[in-house]
Design a protein around this motif. Structure first.
Motif, mmCIF file in Angstrom:
data_model
loop_
_atom_site.group_PDB
_atom_site.id
_atom_site.type_symbol
_atom_site.label_atom_id
_atom_site.label_comp_id
_atom_site.label_asym_id
_atom_site.label_seq_id
_atom_site.Cartn_x
_atom_site.Cartn_y
_atom_site.Cartn_z
ATOM 1 N N PHE A 1 9.316 18.422 21.948
ATOM 2 C CA PHE A 1 7.976 18.991 21.786
ATOM 3 C C PHE A 1 7.410 19.548 23.086
ATOM 4 N N ARG A 2 7.869 19.046 24.229
ATOM 5 C CA ARG A 2 7.533 19.685 25.504
ATOM 6 C C ARG A 2 8.674 20.574 25.997
ATOM 7 N N GLY A 3 9.683 20.726 25.171
ATOM 8 C CA GLY A 3 10.862 21.476 25.561
ATOM 9 C C GLY A 3 10.808 22.945 25.148
ATOM 10 N N PRO A 4 11.951 23.630 25.139
ATOM 11 C CA PRO A 4 12.010 25.080 24.924
ATOM 12 C C PRO A 4 11.952 25.468 23.449
ATOM 13 N N ILE A 5 10.880 25.088 22.788
ATOM 14 C CA ILE A 5 10.694 25.396 21.363
ATOM 15 C C ILE A 5 9.302 26.001 21.169
ATOM 16 N N TRP A 6 9.136 26.724 20.075
ATOM 17 C CA TRP A 6 7.813 27.201 19.656
ATOM 18 C C TRP A 6 7.283 26.283 18.571
ATOM 19 N N SER A 7 6.028 25.902 18.682
ATOM 20 C CA SER A 7 5.332 25.139 17.640
ATOM 21 C C SER A 7 4.209 25.988 17.065
ATOM 22 N N LEU A 8 4.010 25.891 15.759
ATOM 23 C CA LEU A 8 2.855 26.543 15.150
ATOM 24 C C LEU A 8 1.594 25.807 15.584
ATOM 25 N N LEU A 9 0.651 26.536 16.163
ATOM 26 C CA LEU A 9 -0.633 25.950 16.542
ATOM 27 C C LEU A 9 -1.690 26.193 15.472
ATOM 28 N N CYS A 10 -1.746 27.403 14.972
ATOM 29 C CA CYS A 10 -2.670 27.752 13.897
ATOM 30 C C CYS A 10 -2.309 29.157 13.445
ATOM 31 N N LEU A 11 -3.034 29.668 12.488
ATOM 32 C CA LEU A 11 -2.913 31.066 12.098
ATOM 33 C C LEU A 11 -3.916 31.887 12.908
ATOM 34 N N GLU A 12 -3.595 33.145 13.123
ATOM 35 C CA GLU A 12 -4.527 33.988 13.867
ATOM 36 C C GLU A 12 -5.855 34.107 13.130
ATOM 37 N N ILE A 13 -5.822 34.062 11.793
ATOM 38 C CA ILE A 13 -7.059 34.168 11.023
ATOM 39 C C ILE A 13 -7.928 32.925 11.145
ATOM 40 N N ASP A 14 -7.399 31.832 11.737
ATOM 41 C CA ASP A 14 -8.213 30.634 11.973
ATOM 42 C C ASP A 14 -9.229 30.851 13.087
ATOM 43 N N ILE A 15 -8.956 31.789 13.973
ATOM 44 C CA ILE A 15 -9.843 32.020 15.126
ATOM 45 C C ILE A 15 -10.141 33.517 15.239
ATOM 46 N N PRO A 16 -10.850 34.097 14.286
ATOM 47 C CA PRO A 16 -11.043 35.552 14.279
ATOM 48 C C PRO A 16 -12.033 36.054 15.328
ATOM 49 N N ASN A 17 -12.977 35.214 15.756
ATOM 50 C CA ASN A 17 -14.097 35.691 16.586
ATOM 51 C C ASN A 17 -14.072 35.082 17.983
ATOM 52 N N PRO A 18 -14.587 35.792 18.990
ATOM 53 C CA PRO A 18 -14.712 35.207 20.325
ATOM 54 C C PRO A 18 -15.486 33.886 20.273
ATOM 55 N N GLY A 19 -14.961 32.888 20.953
ATOM 56 C CA GLY A 19 -15.589 31.571 20.956
ATOM 57 C C GLY A 19 -15.062 30.635 19.896
ATOM 58 N N ASP A 20 -14.289 31.140 18.922
ATOM 59 C CA ASP A 20 -13.722 30.267 17.892
ATOM 60 C C ASP A 20 -12.679 29.333 18.509
ATOM 61 N N PHE A 21 -12.638 28.091 18.015
ATOM 62 C CA PHE A 21 -11.587 27.179 18.444
ATOM 63 C C PHE A 21 -11.027 26.436 17.246
ATOM 64 N N LYS A 22 -9.788 25.980 17.387
ATOM 65 C CA LYS A 22 -9.111 25.195 16.353
ATOM 66 C C LYS A 22 -8.278 24.133 17.045
ATOM 67 N N THR A 23 -8.426 22.877 16.634
ATOM 68 C CA THR A 23 -7.634 21.799 17.218
ATOM 69 C C THR A 23 -6.388 21.558 16.387
ATOM 70 N N THR A 24 -5.332 21.114 17.052
ATOM 71 C CA THR A 24 -4.052 20.910 16.395
ATOM 72 C C THR A 24 -3.221 19.957 17.246
ATOM 73 N N PHE A 25 -1.916 19.900 17.001
ATOM 74 C CA PHE A 25 -1.020 19.007 17.749
ATOM 75 C C PHE A 25 0.318 19.687 17.984
ATOM 76 N N VAL A 26 0.947 19.358 19.100
ATOM 77 C CA VAL A 26 2.356 19.660 19.334
ATOM 78 C C VAL A 26 3.035 18.317 19.547
ATOM 79 N N GLY A 27 3.841 17.895 18.579
ATOM 80 C CA GLY A 27 4.278 16.507 18.592
ATOM 81 C C GLY A 27 3.045 15.625 18.507
ATOM 82 N N GLU A 28 2.938 14.657 19.403
ATOM 83 C CA GLU A 28 1.749 13.804 19.422
ATOM 84 C C GLU A 28 0.684 14.308 20.389
ATOM 85 N N ILE A 29 0.919 15.448 21.014
ATOM 86 C CA ILE A 29 0.010 15.957 22.042
ATOM 87 C C ILE A 29 -1.134 16.732 21.393
#
Length: 420
Positions: A42-70
């Motif tokens: 999870f901290r290695g050379p892989i891509w993780s899905l964080l969110c969809l681009e449509i989850d944060i359409p506007n300036p100032g938008d945020f979305k929380t998620t995880f990469v592994g347990e991080i």
């Protein structure tokens, strides 16, 4: 395929002979291996899905998620850039963003009011200069040295992907030509979110990584698929793999169904029903793509899957919540140019698969059965994965194979250092 046992650098674990056709049960229960996964994968050379681009359409938008347990937070900056940082204050390590989503001009930790810009740079410390000339930070305190830990980010096919590693290849190269083609096919048009949910499953995360690559269990375990002829092995289909074998697509073409005698001869329980739906409109469909594929599961290493069942498009991703807990997230999608009728049909079909439907409920149960069944096994006890051969190779015309599962374990061994 004959391989000798492999030992990692710490010498505490040996992979049995047989390579990826023999997967030790210990991988699902060993806390030391689980801890290594958090760092190497999870901290290695892989891509993780964080969110969809449509989850944060506007300036100032945020979305929380995880990469592994991080814990991670994704933001849309004032300039439109997408940023991702570990959701951790550089002061005491507290979570900075406590809500799942929202809109902020800056990110502020509630503990001591350390404030960060939308790209994670420290821009404010309460009482930095003390009060009435006393206390405060040292004179050599440099805010530039205290920021939220950043991730590399790439926006690809409507998805926001993140990695901690500078060695991770660009997304298209990471997934490879075959996978990129299919992702572009499904996700390159403007998307809209139809709904989402999650479910907690009582098993190790790698069991679900296997599950989405197990191309023939669906016709055996999921009675609904077989009874209502949504996904069966006697439809034309196959398995496509990336060049490195880590990523795969299992696909079927419903219109090609020619019912096979093997279902009856094998006494397959899922084929022993003559049920009917009270709401048959749930299976109404229209031709989505010219290639005739009506069911596909695209499994992307390590924890992402893109699914098309009839016209129900979904992105799934799963997050380890401990050695024997996994949270599975479903994001059901349509396209911005869908008319009202297509949206209705996609939404109806989405009810078939999730935690309250007829697919994911069964997957959660069966993986828990494996988790429970493998506890306390001897160190040399292992899965037997020889269906469809011994190698990691595409399978044209048949999905009665475990080649995609072997591909996952091939990638896992490479990253974890469990190779010979």
């Amino acid at each position: 395929m004959t391989e000798t046992a492999a030992t990692p650098s710490n010498g505490s674990f040996r992979w049995p002979e047989g390579g990826v056709t023999r997967v030790p049960y210990r991988l699902y229960t060993d806390p030391d291996i689980y801890a290594q996964e958090q760092e190497k994968i999870f901290r290695g050379p892989i891509w993780s899905l964080l969110c969809l681009e449509i989850d944060i359409p506007n300036p100032g938008d945020f979305k929380t998620t995880f990469v592994g347990e991080i814990p991670v937070v994704v933001t849309r900056g004032e300039n439109g850039d997408v940023n991702a940082m570990v959701n951790r204050c550089a002061h005491k390590g507290a979570l900075v963003c406590l809500k799942e989503r929202g809109n902020r001009e800056n990110l502020t930790c509630v503990y001591h009011s350390w404030s960060y810009t939308l790209d994670g740079r420290l821009n404010g410390v309460a009482f930095r200069n003390g009060i009435k000339g006393k206390g405060g930070m040292p004179k050599d305190f440099d805010p530039k040295k205290h920021r939220m830990e950043p991730l590399r980010v790439e926006v690809y096919c409507g998805m926001v992907l993140g990695t901690f590693s500078a060695e991770t290849r660009p997304a298209a190269a990471y997934f490879g030509t075959v996978m990129d083609h299919h992702l572009q096919r499904n996700l390159s048009r403007p998307l809209k979110l139809l709904g989402s949910h999650s479910q907690m499953m009582k098993h190790n995360w790698k069991l679900y990584a296997e599950n989405v690559r197990d191309s023939y269990h669906a016709t055996l375990l999921h009675t609904f698929y077989t009874t209502f002829k949504v996904n069966r092995l006697d439809m034309d289909g196959g398995i496509a793999l990336s060049d490195d074998g880590r990523h795969s697509i299992s696909y079927a073409k419903r219109a090609t169904l020619q019912e096979s005698e093997e279902y009856a001869a094998a006494n397959v329980h899922s084929a022993q029903y003559d049920s009917q739906l009270a709401a048959p409109e749930m299976l109404e469909t229209w031709p989505e793509f010219e290639d005739g594929i009506t069911h596909s599961i695209q499994a992307l290493f390590p924890t992402l899957a893109v699914q098309l069942t009839l016209n129900s498009l979904a992105v799934r991703y799963f997050v380890p919540r401990g050695i024997d807990r996994t949270e599975l997230f479903w994001l059901y999608l349509g396209y911005e140019d869908d008319d009202e009728e297509k949206t209705r049909m996609r939404t109806n079909q989405a009810n078939l698969t999730g935690a309250g439907g007829l697919v994911s409920l069964e997957d959660g149960c069966i993986n828990e059965f494996v988790e429970r069944g493998t506890r306390g096994s001897s160190d040399d006890a292992a899965e037997f994965l020889e269906m469809g051969g011994l190698d990691v190779a595409p399978s044209e015309g048949s999905r009665a194979t475990e080649t995609a599962i072997r591909g996952f374990w091939k990638g896992y061994r490479e990253i974890m250092g469990f190779e010979t």
